[in-house]
Design a protein around this motif. Structure first.
Motif, PDB file in Angstrom:
ATOM      1  N   ALA A  63      49.797  38.034  30.780  1.00 22.35           N
ATOM      2  CA  ALA A  63      48.766  37.256  30.077  1.00 22.35           C
ATOM      3  C   ALA A  63      47.934  36.440  31.071  1.00 22.35           C
ATOM      4  O   ALA A  63      46.704  36.399  30.978  1.00 22.35           O
ATOM      5  N   ALA A  64      48.587  35.824  32.029  1.00 24.29           N
ATOM      6  CA  ALA A  64      47.888  34.965  32.990  1.00 24.29           C
ATOM      7  C   ALA A  64      46.997  35.762  33.943  1.00 24.29           C
ATOM      8  O   ALA A  64      45.944  35.277  34.364  1.00 24.29           O
ATOM      9  N   PHE A  65      47.422  36.980  34.271  1.00 28.35           N
ATOM     10  CA  PHE A  65      46.702  37.788  35.258  1.00 28.35           C
ATOM     11  C   PHE A  65      46.032  39.017  34.632  1.00 28.35           C
ATOM     12  O   PHE A  65      45.998  40.095  35.225  1.00 28.35           O
ATOM     13  N   ALA A  66      45.456  38.833  33.455  1.00 29.49           N
ATOM     14  CA  ALA A  66      44.607  39.856  32.811  1.00 29.49           C
ATOM     15  C   ALA A  66      45.267  41.230  32.792  1.00 29.49           C
ATOM     16  O   ALA A  66      44.626  42.240  33.086  1.00 29.49           O
ATOM     17  N   ASP A  67      46.555  41.268  32.455  1.00 32.75           N
ATOM     18  CA  ASP A  67      47.327  42.511  32.416  1.00 32.75           C
ATOM     19  C   ASP A  67      47.242  43.272  33.741  1.00 32.75           C
ATOM     20  O   ASP A  67      47.284  44.491  33.800  1.00 32.75           O
ATOM     21  N   PHE A  68      47.079  42.516  34.819  1.00 32.06           N
ATOM     22  CA  PHE A  68      47.021  43.058  36.181  1.00 32.06           C
ATOM     23  C   PHE A  68      45.875  44.051  36.381  1.00 32.06           C
ATOM     24  O   PHE A  68      45.994  45.020  37.124  1.00 32.06           O
ATOM     25  N   ASP A  69      44.769  43.764  35.731  1.00 30.43           N
ATOM     26  CA  ASP A  69      43.531  44.513  35.969  1.00 30.43           C
ATOM     27  C   ASP A  69      42.922  43.922  37.244  1.00 30.43           C
ATOM     28  O   ASP A  69      42.391  42.814  37.222  1.00 30.43           O
ATOM     29  N   TYR A  70      43.010  44.653  38.347  1.00 31.69           N
ATOM     30  CA  TYR A  70      42.600  44.087  39.632  1.00 31.69           C
ATOM     31  C   TYR A  70      41.136  43.666  39.653  1.00 31.69           C
ATOM     32  O   TYR A  70      40.767  42.720  40.346  1.00 31.69           O
ATOM     33  N   ARG A  71      40.288  44.344  38.894  1.00 36.92           N
ATOM     34  CA  ARG A  71      38.866  43.965  38.855  1.00 36.92           C
ATOM     35  C   ARG A  71      38.699  42.574  38.251  1.00 36.92           C
ATOM     36  O   ARG A  71      37.856  41.806  38.707  1.00 36.92           O
ATOM     37  N   GLN A  72      39.500  42.246  37.253  1.00 37.45           N
ATOM     38  CA  GLN A  72      39.434  40.904  36.665  1.00 37.45           C
ATOM     39  C   GLN A  72      40.157  39.876  37.538  1.00 37.45           C
ATOM     40  O   GLN A  72      39.647  38.776  37.752  1.00 37.45           O
ATOM     41  N   VAL A  73      41.306  40.266  38.061  1.00 33.71           N
ATOM     42  CA  VAL A  73      42.099  39.327  38.858  1.00 33.71           C
ATOM     43  C   VAL A  73      41.361  38.919  40.133  1.00 33.71           C
ATOM     44  O   VAL A  73      41.441  37.753  40.543  1.00 33.71           O
ATOM     45  N   GLN A  74      40.612  39.809  40.737  1.00 32.20           N
ATOM     46  CA  GLN A  74      39.903  39.456  41.975  1.00 32.20           C
ATOM     47  C   GLN A  74      38.898  38.319  41.769  1.00 32.20           C
ATOM     48  O   GLN A  74      38.499  37.657  42.726  1.00 32.20           O
ATOM     49  N   GLN A  75      38.512  38.077  40.523  1.00 36.04           N
ATOM     50  CA  GLN A  75      37.553  37.022  40.186  1.00 36.04           C
ATOM     51  C   GLN A  75      38.232  35.690  39.833  1.00 36.04           C
ATOM     52  O   GLN A  75      37.561  34.733  39.465  1.00 36.04           O
ATOM     53  N   MET A  76      39.538  35.613  39.944  1.00 33.94           N
ATOM     54  CA  MET A  76      40.278  34.468  39.406  1.00 33.94           C
ATOM     55  C   MET A  76      40.470  33.294  40.369  1.00 33.94           C
ATOM     56  O   MET A  76      41.118  32.312  40.013  1.00 33.94           O
ATOM     57  N   LEU A  77      39.902  33.351  41.546  1.00 30.20           N
ATOM     58  CA  LEU A  77      40.066  32.245  42.499  1.00 30.20           C
ATOM     59  C   LEU A  77      39.738  30.881  41.878  1.00 30.20           C
ATOM     60  O   LEU A  77      40.517  29.931  42.049  1.00 30.20           O
ATOM     61  N   PRO A  78      38.629  30.756  41.123  1.00 28.80           N
ATOM     62  CA  PRO A  78      38.328  29.457  40.510  1.00 28.80           C
ATOM     63  C   PRO A  78      39.363  29.023  39.461  1.00 28.80           C
ATOM     64  O   PRO A  78      39.419  27.844  39.101  1.00 28.80           O
ATOM     65  N   ILE A 106      42.617  45.620  46.815  1.00 29.97           N
ATOM     66  CA  ILE A 106      42.629  46.866  46.035  1.00 29.97           C
ATOM     67  C   ILE A 106      41.210  47.235  45.627  1.00 29.97           C
ATOM     68  O   ILE A 106      40.819  48.406  45.703  1.00 29.97           O
ATOM     69  N   ALA A 107      40.428  46.247  45.234  1.00 30.36           N
ATOM     70  CA  ALA A 107      39.028  46.496  44.862  1.00 30.36           C
ATOM     71  C   ALA A 107      38.240  47.015  46.060  1.00 30.36           C
ATOM     72  O   ALA A 107      37.407  47.918  45.922  1.00 30.36           O
ATOM     73  N   LYS A 108      38.529  46.467  47.224  1.00 40.34           N
ATOM     74  CA  LYS A 108      37.848  46.917  48.447  1.00 40.34           C
ATOM     75  C   LYS A 108      38.182  48.384  48.731  1.00 40.34           C
ATOM     76  O   LYS A 108      37.315  49.168  49.101  1.00 40.34           O
ATOM     77  N   LEU A 109      39.447  48.754  48.544  1.00 42.50           N
ATOM     78  CA  LEU A 109      39.844  50.153  48.702  1.00 42.50           C
ATOM     79  C   LEU A 109      39.086  51.026  47.704  1.00 42.50           C
ATOM     80  O   LEU A 109      38.540  52.071  48.063  1.00 42.50           O
ATOM     81  N   ALA A 110      39.066  50.582  46.449  1.00 42.18           N
ATOM     82  CA  ALA A 110      38.397  51.351  45.388  1.00 42.18           C
ATOM     83  C   ALA A 110      36.909  51.516  45.680  1.00 42.18           C
ATOM     84  O   ALA A 110      36.339  52.587  45.459  1.00 42.18           O
ATOM     85  N   ASP A 111      36.301  50.463  46.206  1.00 47.49           N
ATOM     86  CA  ASP A 111      34.873  50.522  46.535  1.00 47.49           C
ATOM     87  C   ASP A 111      34.595  51.542  47.644  1.00 47.49           C
ATOM     88  O   ASP A 111      33.486  52.074  47.744  1.00 47.49           O
ATOM     89  N   LYS A 112      35.622  51.812  48.462  1.00 51.79           N
ATOM     90  CA  LYS A 112      35.493  52.836  49.518  1.00 51.79           C
ATOM     91  C   LYS A 112      35.952  54.208  49.019  1.00 51.79           C
ATOM     92  O   LYS A 112      36.056  55.147  49.791  1.00 51.79           O
ATOM     93  N   GLY A 113      36.279  54.291  47.724  1.00 48.94           N
ATOM     94  CA  GLY A 113      36.689  55.566  47.138  1.00 48.94           C
ATOM     95  C   GLY A 113      38.167  55.873  47.236  1.00 48.94           C
ATOM     96  O   GLY A 113      38.589  56.999  46.999  1.00 48.94           O
ATOM     97  N   GLU A 114      38.985  54.864  47.596  1.00 52.72           N
ATOM     98  CA  GLU A 114      40.431  55.097  47.716  1.00 52.72           C
ATOM     99  C   GLU A 114      41.176  54.355  46.619  1.00 52.72           C
ATOM    100  O   GLU A 114      41.113  53.136  46.516  1.00 52.72           O
ATOM    101  N   ASP A 115      41.872  55.098  45.802  1.00 54.72           N
ATOM    102  CA  ASP A 115      42.678  54.546  44.721  1.00 54.72           C
ATOM    103  C   ASP A 115      43.937  53.905  45.309  1.00 54.72           C
ATOM    104  O   ASP A 115      44.512  54.412  46.270  1.00 54.72           O
TER     105      ASP A 115
END
Length: 191
Positions: A63-78, A106-115
């Motif tokens: 619940a706290a970490f958006a079901d571990f959706d890395y795209r959402q979690v990467q925005q959670m610093l604030p 993980i998002a950086k990897l995905a942005d480079k095309g690596e899952d």
């Protein structure tokens, strides 16, 4: 009449969550990037604590970490101050920050095309390592491969991924099979 299954010693704790985790998840190869990120995050949270503590809080982590959706979690610093007030999770700033940082990696990897799945499984050439553990006391807390993987992950922007955390993650995600040879799950995984 139910048939009694033989499990690894730690899977016989009597705790239903631990038993279910042992029976249905731990050591079974996972190729779902969201699930892999969740397992890595849980291993980070577990460092220095009992696994049962982490499992008891797993739904709160989801619940706290958006079901571990890395795209959402990467925005959670604030949101770190809010997360550190959440009594349902482990409120360790270094661990919370590492989870957010790892989502960014993980998002950086995905942005480079690596899952993330492909990234992780490349460390074992896409094949689980089959250990032949007869007693759970034989299980190492890390290996040379985990040390190399840890070093590379840190180089690729991951944090709180020391060799012990990485090896625990490898076990959880099924990159290595550290079930005891007498365990019913071991038998399923070596077929």
């Amino acid at each position: 009449m139910s048939v009694e299954r033989q499990r690894c010693a730690w899977g016989e704790s009597g705790n239903a969550l631990m038993q279910q985790y042992h029976d249905e998840e731990w050591g079974r190869p996972s190729h779902d990037s969201r699930h892999l990120f969740e397992l890595l995050s849980l291993e980070i949270m577990q460092a220095g604590l009992s696994w049962q503590t982490v499992l008891n809080k797993r739904s709160a982590f989801k619940a706290a970490f958006a079901d571990f959706d890395y795209r959402q979690v990467q925005q959670m610093l604030p949101q770190i101050p809010v997360l550190l007030q959440n009594t349902q999770i482990i409120r360790n700033r270094l661990k919370v920050t590492a989870i957010i940082n790892n989502a960014k990696a993980i998002a950086k990897l995905a942005d480079k095309g690596e899952d993330f799945d492909h990234y992780i499984w490349a460390f074992v050439n896409n094949q689980p390592i089959q250990h032949h553990i007869t007693n759970h006391a034989e299980v190492p807390n890390t290996t040379d491969l985990a040390k190399r993987m840890s070093k590379q992950m840190k180089k690729d922007g991951f944090s709180f991924t020391g060799p012990v955390v990485v090896y625990s993650f490898m076990q959880a995600a099924g990159l290595v099979n550290d079930h005891e040879t007498s365990c019913f799950v071991y038998q399923l995984l070596v077929k």
